[in-house]
Motif scaffolding. Structure first.
Motif, PDB file in Angstrom:
ATOM      1  N   THR A 118       0.843  -1.188   0.000  1.00  0.00           N
ATOM      2  CA  THR A 118       0.000   0.000   0.000  1.00  0.00           C
ATOM      3  C   THR A 118       0.881   1.242   0.000  1.00  0.00           C
ATOM      4  OG1 THR A 118      -0.084   0.041   2.434  1.00  0.00           O
ATOM      5  CG2 THR A 118      -1.821  -1.177   1.280  1.00  0.00           C
ATOM      6  N   LEU A 119       0.280   2.365  -0.377  1.00  0.00           N
ATOM      7  CA  LEU A 119       0.991   3.636  -0.361  1.00  0.00           C
ATOM      8  C   LEU A 119       0.413   4.497   0.753  1.00  0.00           C
ATOM      9  CD1 LEU A 119       3.126   5.415  -1.786  1.00  0.00           C
ATOM     10  CD2 LEU A 119       1.235   6.428  -3.071  1.00  0.00           C
ATOM     11  N   GLY A 120       1.299   4.961   1.631  1.00  0.00           N
ATOM     12  CA  GLY A 120       0.850   5.713   2.794  1.00  0.00           C
ATOM     13  C   GLY A 120       0.729   7.207   2.575  1.00  0.00           C
ATOM     14  N   ILE A 121      -0.263   7.621   1.811  1.00  0.00           N
ATOM     15  CA  ILE A 121      -0.527   9.058   1.731  1.00  0.00           C
ATOM     16  C   ILE A 121      -1.471   9.424   2.868  1.00  0.00           C
ATOM     17  CG2 ILE A 121      -0.212   9.055  -0.781  1.00  0.00           C
ATOM     18  CD1 ILE A 121      -3.255   9.399  -1.032  1.00  0.00           C
ATOM     19  N   PRO A 122      -1.512  10.704   3.261  1.00  0.00           N
ATOM     20  CA  PRO A 122      -2.344  11.109   4.395  1.00  0.00           C
ATOM     21  C   PRO A 122      -3.821  10.773   4.240  1.00  0.00           C
ATOM     22  CG  PRO A 122      -0.778  12.829   3.851  1.00  0.00           C
ATOM     23  CD  PRO A 122      -0.681  11.802   2.762  1.00  0.00           C
ATOM     24  N   GLU A 123      -4.321  10.789   3.007  1.00  0.00           N
ATOM     25  CA  GLU A 123      -5.737  10.515   2.771  1.00  0.00           C
ATOM     26  C   GLU A 123      -5.942   9.027   2.540  1.00  0.00           C
ATOM     27  OE1 GLU A 123      -7.682  13.300   0.044  1.00  0.00           O
ATOM     28  OE2 GLU A 123      -5.816  14.431   0.054  1.00  0.00           O
ATOM     29  N   LYS A 124      -6.813   8.433   3.331  1.00  0.00           N
ATOM     30  CA  LYS A 124      -7.032   6.993   3.256  1.00  0.00           C
ATOM     31  C   LYS A 124      -8.264   6.625   2.427  1.00  0.00           C
ATOM     32  CE  LYS A 124      -3.547   6.185   5.927  1.00  0.00           C
ATOM     33  NZ  LYS A 124      -2.308   5.616   5.352  1.00  0.00           N
ATOM     34  N   SER A 125      -8.939   7.608   1.876  1.00  0.00           N
ATOM     35  CA  SER A 125     -10.179   7.334   1.156  1.00  0.00           C
ATOM     36  C   SER A 125      -9.966   7.139  -0.338  1.00  0.00           C
ATOM     37  CB  SER A 125     -11.171   8.477   1.381  1.00  0.00           C
ATOM     38  OG  SER A 125     -10.606   9.713   0.995  1.00  0.00           O
ATOM     39  N   GLY A 126      -8.715   6.945  -0.739  1.00  0.00           N
ATOM     40  CA  GLY A 126      -8.443   6.716  -2.148  1.00  0.00           C
ATOM     41  C   GLY A 126      -8.357   7.998  -2.935  1.00  0.00           C
ATOM     42  N   CYS A 127      -8.419   7.879  -4.256  1.00  0.00           N
ATOM     43  CA  CYS A 127      -8.310   9.069  -5.098  1.00  0.00           C
ATOM     44  C   CYS A 127      -9.132   8.892  -6.360  1.00  0.00           C
ATOM     45  CB  CYS A 127      -6.856   9.366  -5.417  1.00  0.00           C
ATOM     46  SG  CYS A 127      -6.013   8.060  -6.321  1.00  0.00           S
ATOM     47  N   MET A 128      -9.373  10.001  -7.030  1.00  0.00           N
ATOM     48  CA  MET A 128     -10.218  10.008  -8.211  1.00  0.00           C
ATOM     49  C   MET A 128      -9.473   9.516  -9.454  1.00  0.00           C
ATOM     50  SD  MET A 128     -13.141  10.966  -7.166  1.00  0.00           S
ATOM     51  CE  MET A 128     -13.962  11.308  -8.723  1.00  0.00           C
ATOM     52  N   ASP A 129      -8.158   9.759  -9.511  1.00  0.00           N
ATOM     53  CA  ASP A 129      -7.408   9.413 -10.713  1.00  0.00           C
ATOM     54  C   ASP A 129      -5.960   9.111 -10.371  1.00  0.00           C
ATOM     55  OD1 ASP A 129      -7.167   8.972 -13.447  1.00  0.00           O
ATOM     56  OD2 ASP A 129      -6.651  11.048 -13.896  1.00  0.00           O
ATOM     57  N   ILE A 130      -5.342   8.202 -11.145  1.00  0.00           N
ATOM     58  CA  ILE A 130      -3.929   7.847 -11.011  1.00  0.00           C
ATOM     59  C   ILE A 130      -3.289   7.955 -12.385  1.00  0.00           C
ATOM     60  CG2 ILE A 130      -2.248   6.112 -10.302  1.00  0.00           C
ATOM     61  CD1 ILE A 130      -4.389   4.800  -8.614  1.00  0.00           C
ATOM     62  N   HIS A 131      -2.071   8.508 -12.416  1.00  0.00           N
ATOM     63  CA  HIS A 131      -1.359   8.598 -13.695  1.00  0.00           C
ATOM     64  C   HIS A 131       0.134   8.363 -13.461  1.00  0.00           C
ATOM     65  CE1 HIS A 131      -0.203   9.841 -17.705  1.00  0.00           C
ATOM     66  NE2 HIS A 131       0.659  10.704 -17.190  1.00  0.00           N
ATOM     67  N   ALA A 132       0.720   7.454 -14.233  1.00  0.00           N
ATOM     68  CA  ALA A 132       2.164   7.198 -14.176  1.00  0.00           C
ATOM     69  C   ALA A 132       2.816   7.912 -15.350  1.00  0.00           C
ATOM     70  CB  ALA A 132       2.438   5.701 -14.245  1.00  0.00           C
ATOM     71  N   ALA A 134       6.328   9.538 -17.598  1.00  0.00           N
ATOM     72  CA  ALA A 134       7.533   8.958 -18.192  1.00  0.00           C
ATOM     73  C   ALA A 134       8.794   9.297 -17.413  1.00  0.00           C
ATOM     74  CB  ALA A 134       7.674   9.448 -19.631  1.00  0.00           C
ATOM     75  N   LYS A 135       8.666  10.038 -16.307  1.00  0.00           N
ATOM     76  CA  LYS A 135       9.813  10.463 -15.506  1.00  0.00           C
ATOM     77  C   LYS A 135       9.977   9.647 -14.232  1.00  0.00           C
ATOM     78  CE  LYS A 135      10.794  14.119 -18.129  1.00  0.00           C
ATOM     79  NZ  LYS A 135      12.082  14.294 -18.844  1.00  0.00           N
ATOM     80  N   GLY A 136       9.207   8.578 -14.098  1.00  0.00           N
ATOM     81  CA  GLY A 136       9.308   7.753 -12.898  1.00  0.00           C
ATOM     82  C   GLY A 136       8.453   8.224 -11.749  1.00  0.00           C
ATOM     83  N   ASN A 137       7.406   9.000 -12.049  1.00  0.00           N
ATOM     84  CA  ASN A 137       6.485   9.481 -11.014  1.00  0.00           C
ATOM     85  C   ASN A 137       5.109   8.866 -11.202  1.00  0.00           C
ATOM     86  OD1 ASN A 137       8.254  11.643  -9.786  1.00  0.00           O
ATOM     87  ND2 ASN A 137       8.128  12.423 -11.884  1.00  0.00           N
ATOM     88  N   VAL A 138       4.435   8.643 -10.089  1.00  0.00           N
ATOM     89  CA  VAL A 138       3.037   8.230 -10.135  1.00  0.00           C
ATOM     90  C   VAL A 138       2.241   9.327  -9.427  1.00  0.00           C
ATOM     91  CG1 VAL A 138       1.344   6.452  -9.604  1.00  0.00           C
ATOM     92  CG2 VAL A 138       3.719   5.810 -10.033  1.00  0.00           C
ATOM     93  N   TRP A 139       1.234   9.879 -10.120  1.00  0.00           N
ATOM     94  CA  TRP A 139       0.447  11.000  -9.618  1.00  0.00           C
ATOM     95  C   TRP A 139      -0.915  10.506  -9.133  1.00  0.00           C
ATOM     96  CZ3 TRP A 139       2.508  15.966  -9.621  1.00  0.00           C
ATOM     97  CH2 TRP A 139       3.691  16.143 -10.348  1.00  0.00           C
ATOM     98  N   PHE A 140      -1.369  11.089  -8.032  1.00  0.00           N
ATOM     99  CA  PHE A 140      -2.642  10.694  -7.438  1.00  0.00           C
ATOM    100  C   PHE A 140      -3.498  11.934  -7.198  1.00  0.00           C
ATOM    101  CE2 PHE A 140       0.673   7.780  -6.141  1.00  0.00           C
ATOM    102  CZ  PHE A 140       0.139   6.537  -6.425  1.00  0.00           C
ATOM    103  N   ALA A 141      -4.639  11.991  -7.848  1.00  0.00           N
ATOM    104  CA  ALA A 141      -5.584  13.087  -7.627  1.00  0.00           C
ATOM    105  C   ALA A 141      -6.529  12.662  -6.508  1.00  0.00           C
ATOM    106  CB  ALA A 141      -6.360  13.388  -8.901  1.00  0.00           C
ATOM    107  N   ALA A 142      -6.165  13.034  -5.280  1.00  0.00           N
ATOM    108  CA  ALA A 142      -6.948  12.652  -4.112  1.00  0.00           C
ATOM    109  C   ALA A 142      -8.011  13.715  -3.816  1.00  0.00           C
ATOM    110  CB  ALA A 142      -6.037  12.457  -2.908  1.00  0.00           C
ATOM    111  N   LYS A 143      -8.812  13.484  -2.794  1.00  0.00           N
ATOM    112  CA  LYS A 143      -9.935  14.372  -2.521  1.00  0.00           C
ATOM    113  C   LYS A 143      -9.500  15.755  -2.061  1.00  0.00           C
ATOM    114  CE  LYS A 143     -13.467  10.894  -1.599  1.00  0.00           C
ATOM    115  NZ  LYS A 143     -14.463  10.373  -0.634  1.00  0.00           N
ATOM    116  N   LEU A 144      -8.388  15.836  -1.357  1.00  0.00           N
ATOM    117  CA  LEU A 144      -7.971  17.120  -0.806  1.00  0.00           C
ATOM    118  C   LEU A 144      -6.725  17.681  -1.456  1.00  0.00           C
ATOM    119  CD1 LEU A 144      -8.572  16.476   3.008  1.00  0.00           C
ATOM    120  CD2 LEU A 144     -10.109  17.562   1.360  1.00  0.00           C
TER     121      LEU A 144
END
Length: 199
Positions: A118-132, A134-144
């Motif tokens: 699992t990934l320990g971000i402060p928000e535990k309710s998941g996120c609306m969108d995920i995008h990986a 080409a620079k080795g980053n994974v982005w998470f559009a969370a609620k806050l």
């Protein structure tokens, strides 16, 4: 209709509230899949095809993998993961990890090593969108907030986008990161300043 995904053969996969539909544009044929075919739920929120050709389907009752013949739930593949809840978004990074956001948090599964976690971000309710990207980053559009996970050093960075909440994140052909806010605002990532600028 909740989602669309085109696979490597040009077939469209359509997620609906009544199951998963595949559309073969060349053959002009459709096929519907439901719980009677092995889906965890008939409500399909998202889907992707991984590098090996498997389809991953996010439903209101978990994640499953489709190999062209049958569906296999993630909790059957990795019982120790303890994953539950609806799956709202899925992405695959360059390290063969499938990332998926649920109503109970963010999980990942490596299709090569079969490692999971699992990934320990402060928000535990998941996120609306995920995008990986080409620079080795994974982005998470969370609620806050918007979060960036750096796969090279496991660092987690958070960003605000004005007074709005992020709902979608993607990158263009030039590698620029774009974020859509809940209020319709659009932001672009400035890599040098490590901030987002409204367009």
């Amino acid at each position: 209709v909740y989602s669309f995904c085109e696979d490597s053969e040009g077939k469209m996969w359509i997620g609906t509230g009544e199951g998963l539909v595949s559309l073969d544009k060349a053959e002009k044929a459709t096929k519907a899949y439901t719980t009677t075919d092995g889906l965890p739920s008939n409500t399909i929120y998202c889907s992707i095809q991984d590098k090996s050709g498997f389809m991953w389907i996010g439903t209101s009752d978990g994640l499953c993998r489709y190999d062209g013949h049958s569906f296999l739930r993630i909790d059957e593949m990795v019982p120790s993961l303890g994953m539950s809840g609806m799956v709202m978004s899925i992405a695959e990074d360059d390290m063969n990890r499938i990332w998926f956001s649920t109503s109970n948090g963010i999980y990942h599964y490596n299709t090569v090593t079969e490692e999971s976690g699992t990934l320990g971000i402060p928000e535990k309710s998941g996120c609306m969108d995920i995008h990986a990207d080409a620079k080795g980053n994974v982005w998470f559009a969370a609620k806050l907030s918007l979060y960036r996970y750096d796969t090279t050093n496991s660092g987690i960075h958070s960003y605000s986008i004005g007074d709005s909440r992020p709902v979608m994140v993607t990158s263009d052909s030039l590698g620029m990161i774009w974020v859509l806010g809940e209020d319709g605002s659009v932001y672009i990532y400035d890599r040098l300043k490590d901030t987002f600028k409204r367009q």
